[in-house]
Design a protein around this motif. Structure first.
Motif, mmCIF file in Angstrom:
data_model
loop_
_atom_site.group_PDB
_atom_site.id
_atom_site.type_symbol
_atom_site.label_atom_id
_atom_site.label_comp_id
_atom_site.label_asym_id
_atom_site.label_seq_id
_atom_site.Cartn_x
_atom_site.Cartn_y
_atom_site.Cartn_z
ATOM 1 N N GLU A 19 -2.021 0.464 -4.138
ATOM 2 C CA GLU A 19 -2.622 1.118 -2.984
ATOM 3 C C GLU A 19 -1.993 0.611 -1.675
ATOM 4 O OE1 GLU A 19 -4.291 -0.336 -5.384
ATOM 5 O OE2 GLU A 19 -5.355 1.306 -6.392
ATOM 6 N N THR A 20 -1.698 -0.694 -1.633
ATOM 7 C CA THR A 20 -1.070 -1.254 -0.434
ATOM 8 C C THR A 20 0.297 -0.616 -0.188
ATOM 9 O OG1 THR A 20 -2.197 -3.366 -0.841
ATOM 10 C CG2 THR A 20 -0.341 -3.385 0.695
ATOM 11 N N PHE A 21 1.068 -0.448 -1.232
ATOM 12 C CA PHE A 21 2.370 0.214 -1.088
ATOM 13 C C PHE A 21 2.201 1.664 -0.634
ATOM 14 C CE2 PHE A 21 4.080 -2.816 -4.517
ATOM 15 C CZ PHE A 21 4.407 -3.760 -3.553
ATOM 16 N N LEU A 22 1.170 2.335 -1.151
ATOM 17 C CA LEU A 22 0.914 3.715 -0.747
ATOM 18 C C LEU A 22 0.564 3.793 0.734
ATOM 19 C CD1 LEU A 22 0.540 6.700 -1.409
ATOM 20 C CD2 LEU A 22 -1.806 6.166 -2.137
ATOM 21 N N PHE A 23 -0.275 2.865 1.200
ATOM 22 C CA PHE A 23 -0.626 2.846 2.622
ATOM 23 C C PHE A 23 0.618 2.588 3.471
ATOM 24 C CE2 PHE A 23 -4.923 1.125 1.063
ATOM 25 C CZ PHE A 23 -5.384 2.401 0.833
ATOM 26 N N ILE A 26 2.555 5.848 3.709
ATOM 27 C CA ILE A 26 1.888 6.836 4.562
ATOM 28 C C ILE A 26 2.134 6.547 6.031
ATOM 29 C CG2 ILE A 26 -0.373 7.685 5.308
ATOM 30 C CD1 ILE A 26 -1.343 7.279 2.416
ATOM 31 N N ILE A 27 1.881 5.314 6.435
ATOM 32 C CA ILE A 27 2.019 4.997 7.861
ATOM 33 C C ILE A 27 3.485 5.007 8.286
ATOM 34 C CG2 ILE A 27 2.081 2.504 7.454
ATOM 35 C CD1 ILE A 27 0.497 4.385 10.437
ATOM 36 N N SER A 28 4.393 4.624 7.384
ATOM 37 C CA SER A 28 5.819 4.637 7.727
ATOM 38 C C SER A 28 6.308 6.064 7.971
ATOM 39 C CB SER A 28 6.642 3.979 6.625
ATOM 40 O OG SER A 28 6.287 2.615 6.464
ATOM 41 N N VAL A 29 5.820 7.021 7.169
ATOM 42 C CA VAL A 29 6.204 8.421 7.343
ATOM 43 C C VAL A 29 5.717 8.949 8.686
ATOM 44 C CG1 VAL A 29 5.815 10.767 6.508
ATOM 45 C CG2 VAL A 29 6.358 8.948 4.890
ATOM 46 N N VAL A 30 4.461 8.661 9.017
ATOM 47 C CA VAL A 30 3.894 9.165 10.278
ATOM 48 C C VAL A 30 4.606 8.537 11.478
ATOM 49 C CG1 VAL A 30 1.808 9.354 11.675
ATOM 50 C CG2 VAL A 30 1.672 9.615 9.199
ATOM 51 N N VAL A 31 4.862 7.235 11.440
ATOM 52 C CA VAL A 31 5.551 6.566 12.537
ATOM 53 C C VAL A 31 6.968 7.108 12.686
ATOM 54 C CG1 VAL A 31 6.461 4.366 13.369
ATOM 55 C CG2 VAL A 31 4.176 4.467 12.390
ATOM 56 N N SER A 32 7.628 7.365 11.572
ATOM 57 C CA SER A 32 8.993 7.911 11.626
ATOM 58 C C SER A 32 9.002 9.288 12.273
ATOM 59 C CB SER A 32 9.582 7.974 10.212
ATOM 60 O OG SER A 32 9.677 6.682 9.645
ATOM 61 N N LEU A 33 8.024 10.141 11.918
ATOM 62 C CA LEU A 33 7.931 11.463 12.541
ATOM 63 C C LEU A 33 7.709 11.337 14.043
ATOM 64 C CD1 LEU A 33 5.693 13.343 9.929
ATOM 65 C CD2 LEU A 33 8.139 13.666 10.323
ATOM 66 N N TRP A 283 5.997 0.763 16.152
ATOM 67 C CA TRP A 283 6.170 0.295 14.771
ATOM 68 C C TRP A 283 5.171 -0.819 14.431
ATOM 69 C CZ3 TRP A 283 9.152 2.944 11.489
ATOM 70 C CH2 TRP A 283 10.116 3.805 12.036
ATOM 71 N N LEU A 284 4.607 -1.430 15.476
ATOM 72 C CA LEU A 284 3.651 -2.507 15.226
ATOM 73 C C LEU A 284 2.351 -1.983 14.614
ATOM 74 C CD1 LEU A 284 3.321 -5.568 15.583
ATOM 75 C CD2 LEU A 284 2.294 -5.127 17.815
ATOM 76 N N CYS A 285 2.111 -0.683 14.700
ATOM 77 C CA CYS A 285 0.872 -0.145 14.125
ATOM 78 C C CYS A 285 0.904 -0.154 12.600
ATOM 79 C CB CYS A 285 0.607 1.266 14.646
ATOM 80 S SG CYS A 285 1.626 2.539 13.903
ATOM 81 N N ILE A 286 2.074 -0.327 12.003
ATOM 82 C CA ILE A 286 2.173 -0.318 10.528
ATOM 83 C C ILE A 286 1.323 -1.419 9.903
ATOM 84 C CG2 ILE A 286 3.748 -0.688 8.576
ATOM 85 C CD1 ILE A 286 5.860 0.856 10.060
ATOM 86 N N PRO A 287 1.472 -2.694 10.284
ATOM 87 C CA PRO A 287 0.618 -3.716 9.649
ATOM 88 C C PRO A 287 -0.862 -3.534 9.964
ATOM 89 C CG PRO A 287 1.870 -4.663 11.465
ATOM 90 C CD PRO A 287 2.440 -3.311 11.208
ATOM 91 N N PHE A 288 -1.170 -3.076 11.192
ATOM 92 C CA PHE A 288 -2.583 -2.884 11.532
ATOM 93 C C PHE A 288 -3.204 -1.777 10.675
ATOM 94 C CE2 PHE A 288 -1.185 -5.166 15.279
ATOM 95 C CZ PHE A 288 -2.270 -5.970 15.564
ATOM 96 N N TYR A 289 -2.465 -0.691 10.509
ATOM 97 C CA TYR A 289 -2.987 0.395 9.672
ATOM 98 C C TYR A 289 -3.165 -0.064 8.229
ATOM 99 C CZ TYR A 289 -3.084 4.470 6.655
ATOM 100 O OH TYR A 289 -3.430 5.372 5.674
#
Length: 353
Positions: A19-23, A26-33, A283-289
């Protein structure tokens, strides 16, 4: 203590790693967009998301409280099994005597009757724990990959042995045939106990008042059995569990579209003084998310894991260990040697089964 805490933290991280890898994806895709394609319009306001998050938190809290209540009730029931079993063993040893018998029986005959009653009680506990471990359609913990992985190392003994094999050392072939012919094996064994006590009363080996007391103990065992079966056969309401699971995923999937723009706005403010940091701040929002999503998902998963306290997971009531502990107590008080008495089921990864 420190080593155990670190070890358990590692276990939790391993248990939720998929689940952690899935999260993270998800957040990496949104941040990249947001960052590479400049899709700043891809966002939702915080207000509706905050309402959803609040509702999910309340429902998860309700689910976890209910799941813990089921676990605690199951533990109290099996605590009652411990106390009543010890009482039964004491009563049998002191109430099966020649005091009211016309023709005295030998000491060996008395001990034989006491042993049969005690061993049949152990067989009742064996049948009850096998019944509690039998799978039900609504028990879904083993559907998850990491739980199946843990089950290779931590699994109750009922999954590696059959009821017939486990009952064989404790009851006669006649009792075995009678028990296995019934749908509810543990009930059949209590019926056999009652019939046996009545025959002993008719022979004068049990005083009538003592017989009533022993029947009262059997009545209490029936009550405890029924309470345990009630938890096993009545699942946590599916509409609560299923909707809560879906609500949690709705929140987790929508959260990036509010969190990423928020970090983007903060980055724009920082960019006035520190352009490089401000540009990449999003990109810092990735660990927080990942942290927020992990907390919500893990709490919801813990609730689902605790819904069925007899399913056989690492966090369930250790009924196999409890039953074996009672057996050891009863057989020690029969005067059996250490070599005759089976050892307690071993703990695996500090987990009792």
């Amino acid at each position: 203590m420190y080593t155990k805490k670190v070890y358990r933290a590692k276990d939790m991280a391993k248990w939720t790693r998929f689940e952690t890898f899935l999260f993270l994806i998800i957040i990496s895709v949104v941040v990249s967009l947001y960052f590479f394609l400049d899709l700043h319009w891809l966002k939702i306001p915080w207000t509706p998301l905050a309402l959803i998050g609040t509702a999910v938190a309340f429902v998860i809290g309700f689910q976890n409280n209910s799941a813990y209540g089921r676990i605690w009730e199951a533990r109290k029931i099996w605590g009652g099994v411990v106390n009543t079993s010890r009482t039964f063993g004491m009563f049998v040893q002191d109430m099966v005597t020649n005091e009211y018998c016309d023709d005295d029986f030998t000491e060996d005959d008395l001990n034989k009757e006491i042993k049969i009653l005690t061993y049949r009680h152990i067989a009742w506990m064996v049948a009850l724990r096998h019944s509690m471990r039998s799978p039900k359609p609504w028990e879904t913990v083993m559907n998850e990959r990491t739980n199946r992985e843990w089950s290779k190392f931590i699994q109750p003994p009922e999954r590696t042995s059959t009821l017939e094999i486990d009952l064989e050392p404790y009851i006669s072939e006649k009792d075995m045939e009678y028990t296995l012919s019934k749908g509810n094996k543990q009930t059949a064994l209590l019926y056999l106990q009652s019939h046996h006590l009545r025959k002993l009363k008719e022979k004068g080996l049990i005083w009538e008042f003592a017989f009533l007391q022993l029947e009262g103990v059997l009545e209490e065992l029936f009550t405890l059995q029924g309470k345990s079966e009630r938890i096993k056969n009545f699942p946590y309401p599916r509409h609560f569990a299923t909707l809560n699971h879906y609500f949690m995923w709705v929140f987790v999937l929508l959260l990036p579209f509010a969190l990423v723009p928020q970090f983007g706005e903060i980055g724009n403010e920082i960019a006035e003084s520190f352009p490089l940091i401000g540009r990449h701040f999003v990109w810092l929002c990735i660990p927080f998310y990942v942290i927020v999503a992990w907390v919500f998902h893990t709490m919801e998963r813990i609730g689902r894991t605790g819904e069925n306290p007899f399913e056989g997971s690492a966090n369930d009531v250790p009924i196999s260990t409890i039953a074996r502990g009672i057996e050891i107590d009863l057989r020690q008080n029969l005067g059996e040697s250490h070599e005759e008495i089976p050892e307690q089921f071993p703990m695996v990864y500090d987990t009792q089964m």
